[in-house]
Design a protein around this motif. Structure first.
Motif, PDB file in Angstrom:
ATOM      1  N   ARG A 251    -119.632  37.836 -23.260  1.00 37.73           N
ATOM      2  CA  ARG A 251    -119.226  36.483 -22.861  1.00 37.73           C
ATOM      3  C   ARG A 251    -120.349  35.501 -23.113  1.00 37.73           C
ATOM      4  NH1 ARG A 251    -114.262  35.476 -21.150  1.00 37.73           N
ATOM      5  NH2 ARG A 251    -113.322  37.394 -20.467  1.00 37.73           N
TER       6      ARG A 251
ATOM      7  N   GLU B  52    -117.677  37.706  -9.151  1.00 35.08           N
ATOM      8  CA  GLU B  52    -116.831  37.877  -7.974  1.00 35.08           C
ATOM      9  C   GLU B  52    -115.474  38.444  -8.355  1.00 35.08           C
ATOM     10  OE1 GLU B  52    -117.833  37.615  -4.990  1.00 35.08           O
ATOM     11  OE2 GLU B  52    -115.917  37.880  -3.949  1.00 35.08           O
ATOM     12  N   ILE B  53    -114.898  37.935  -9.446  1.00 41.08           N
ATOM     13  CA  ILE B  53    -113.596  38.445  -9.894  1.00 41.08           C
ATOM     14  C   ILE B  53    -113.696  39.923 -10.250  1.00 41.08           C
ATOM     15  CG2 ILE B  53    -111.925  38.324 -11.802  1.00 41.08           C
ATOM     16  CD1 ILE B  53    -112.046  35.345 -11.678  1.00 41.08           C
ATOM     17  N   PHE B  54    -114.806  40.307 -10.892  1.00 38.13           N
ATOM     18  CA  PHE B  54    -114.992  41.714 -11.229  1.00 38.13           C
ATOM     19  C   PHE B  54    -115.184  42.535  -9.963  1.00 38.13           C
ATOM     20  CE2 PHE B  54    -115.421  42.683 -15.803  1.00 38.13           C
ATOM     21  CZ  PHE B  54    -115.152  41.423 -16.313  1.00 38.13           C
ATOM     22  N   LYS B  55    -115.988  41.993  -9.048  1.00 37.50           N
ATOM     23  CA  LYS B  55    -116.292  42.734  -7.824  1.00 37.50           C
ATOM     24  C   LYS B  55    -115.020  42.996  -7.023  1.00 37.50           C
ATOM     25  CE  LYS B  55    -119.273  42.534  -3.786  1.00 37.50           C
ATOM     26  NZ  LYS B  55    -119.530  41.393  -2.902  1.00 37.50           N
TER      27      LYS B  55
ATOM     28  N   ALA C 123    -121.318  33.204 -11.028  1.00 29.70           N
ATOM     29  CA  ALA C 123    -120.987  33.676  -9.683  1.00 29.70           C
ATOM     30  C   ALA C 123    -119.503  34.017  -9.583  1.00 29.70           C
ATOM     31  CB  ALA C 123    -121.374  32.637  -8.643  1.00 29.70           C
ATOM     32  N   GLU C 124    -118.662  33.130 -10.109  1.00 31.38           N
ATOM     33  CA  GLU C 124    -117.220  33.366 -10.054  1.00 31.38           C
ATOM     34  C   GLU C 124    -116.837  34.585 -10.899  1.00 31.38           C
ATOM     35  OE1 GLU C 124    -114.855  30.824 -12.330  1.00 31.38           O
ATOM     36  OE2 GLU C 124    -112.993  31.293 -11.283  1.00 31.38           O
ATOM     37  N   TYR C 125    -117.438  34.669 -12.074  1.00 32.84           N
ATOM     38  CA  TYR C 125    -117.184  35.772 -12.994  1.00 32.84           C
ATOM     39  C   TYR C 125    -117.480  37.115 -12.330  1.00 32.84           C
ATOM     40  CZ  TYR C 125    -118.127  38.646 -17.218  1.00 32.84           C
ATOM     41  OH  TYR C 125    -118.159  39.616 -18.175  1.00 32.84           O
TER      42      TYR C 125
ATOM     43  N   GLU D  71    -123.854  28.562 -14.209  1.00 31.39           N
ATOM     44  CA  GLU D  71    -123.139  28.119 -13.009  1.00 31.39           C
ATOM     45  C   GLU D  71    -121.786  28.814 -12.865  1.00 31.39           C
ATOM     46  OE1 GLU D  71    -123.651  24.334 -14.521  1.00 31.39           O
ATOM     47  OE2 GLU D  71    -121.594  24.041 -15.191  1.00 31.39           O
ATOM     48  N   ASN D  72    -121.260  29.349 -13.965  1.00 31.40           N
ATOM     49  CA  ASN D  72    -119.967  30.035 -13.892  1.00 31.40           C
ATOM     50  C   ASN D  72    -120.088  31.511 -13.594  1.00 31.40           C
ATOM     51  OD1 ASN D  72    -118.615  27.676 -14.508  1.00 31.40           O
ATOM     52  ND2 ASN D  72    -118.684  28.046 -16.705  1.00 31.40           N
TER      53      ASN D  72
ATOM     54  N   MET E 294    -121.423  32.235 -21.526  1.00 26.64           N
ATOM     55  CA  MET E 294    -121.034  31.438 -20.367  1.00 26.64           C
ATOM     56  C   MET E 294    -122.247  30.785 -19.715  1.00 26.64           C
ATOM     57  SD  MET E 294    -119.747  33.580 -17.085  1.00 26.64           S
ATOM     58  CE  MET E 294    -120.112  35.200 -17.653  1.00 26.64           C
TER      59      MET E 294
END
Lengths: 179, 117
Positions: free
Chosen positions: A59, A71-74, A67-69, A64-65, A61
């Motif tokens: 990726r 989190e979705i995997f986690k 953390a969300e990335y 700043e993006n 990226m």
């Protein structure tokens, strides 16, 4: 308690990712879990034998993006380990219900398309840069010119070969995409 | 180019995009979208994290969904919501899909009747 660390120097072709994943899984089963990766150097720490499945995402990226990335995997059971540039390493246990990171061919294909573009963008300028140097040394340093020519042509051949392999993977996924 | 023409250019939506879009008629974050689509599809569609993240990125770039910052935890769990452009597209897609289903049923019935004759 001293944590043991092992380091391995390995190279994997971009289209041969499954070999890398199988190797990382075998290491985990032997009790060595990936902790860091620096392109060619893989660091492992000793732990219990676990049947960990690994995945490497590619990726581009912004920080700043991230953390969300992660989190979705986690939330899907995939734990972030480390990253080597744009290559993000994740692991999950064999019991995780979400064993696949990519579940449709469109997104699988997009990953390899991005990989292909980056391959071209990074490698071609190097070979052109070398060609530029060749032009300068045409008369004065024939040996150096010869060496640089070989390197530049090799890089170009490698780029062509990589493109063929990566495009083959992409078209395989594209054929299977339903509208 | 107005919103209507922009929306028509994005048709037909893939199944993934369609389901993520309709799930976001209400604000939701990442994994909750995954669970909702799994439920709606009766377990048939289970997104992997890579696919979901890519779909959210794409839809946001196309202006079909947008981040609505509600929670304190918003950096990690970004909450998305469909935009007016996205709603327009969904309405167009519903009409298209209804037309397709209607025609398929009609022709299937005709074929069945012709078999019986």
């Amino acid at each position: 308690m001293n944590k043991q660390i092992k380091r391995y120097f390995r190279f994997f072709w971009a289209w041969n990712e499954s070999k890398k994943l199988v190797w990382l899984n075998q290491m985990s089963q032997d009790g060595w879990h990936l902790s860091k990766c620096n392109r060619l150097i893989y660091s492992f720490t000793k732990g219990d034998s676990k049947n960990l499945r690994y995945f490497v995402d590619f990726r581009v990226m912004k920080r700043e993006n991230q953390a969300e990335y992660f989190e979705i995997f986690k939330e899907s059971g995939w734990n972030y380990i480390t990253n080597a540039g744009c290559n993000y390493y994740f692991s999950t246990s064999a019991e995780n219900k979400h064993q696949e990171v990519y579940t449709d061919n469109k997104s699988r294909s997009e990953k390899y398309r991005l990989l292909t573009i980056v391959h071209i963008l990074v490698l071609l300028p190097i070979s052109y840069f070398l060609m530029f140097f060749l032009h300068r040394f045409l008369d004065t340093r024939p040996v150096l010119m010869g060496v640089l020519l070989v390197i530049a042509v090799s890089i170009d051949l490698f780029v062509v070969y990589s493109l063929i392999r990566l495009i083959a993977i992409i078209s395989k996924f594209n054929k299977e995409i339903k509208e | 180019m107005n919103e209507f023409d922009e929306a028509r250019k994005m048709m037909p939506l893939t199944e993934t995009s369609f389901y993520v879009l309709i799930s976001l008629l209400e604000p939701l974050h990442g994994y909750a979208i995954m669970q909702k689509v799994e439920r709606l599809s009766g377990g048939r569609i289970i997104y992997g994290p890579g696919t979901l993240y890519g779909a959210l990125n794409n839809l946001e770039n196309l202006g079909l969904i947008a981040i609505c910052d509600l929670s304190v935890d918003s950096k990690k769990k970004k909450t998305y919501l469909i935009t007016s452009k996205g709603k327009l597209l969904i309405n167009l897609e519903i009409k298209r899909l209804e037309e397709m289903v209607k025609n398929a049923r009609m022709l299937s019935n005709e074929a069945k009747q012709n078999e019986e004759v």
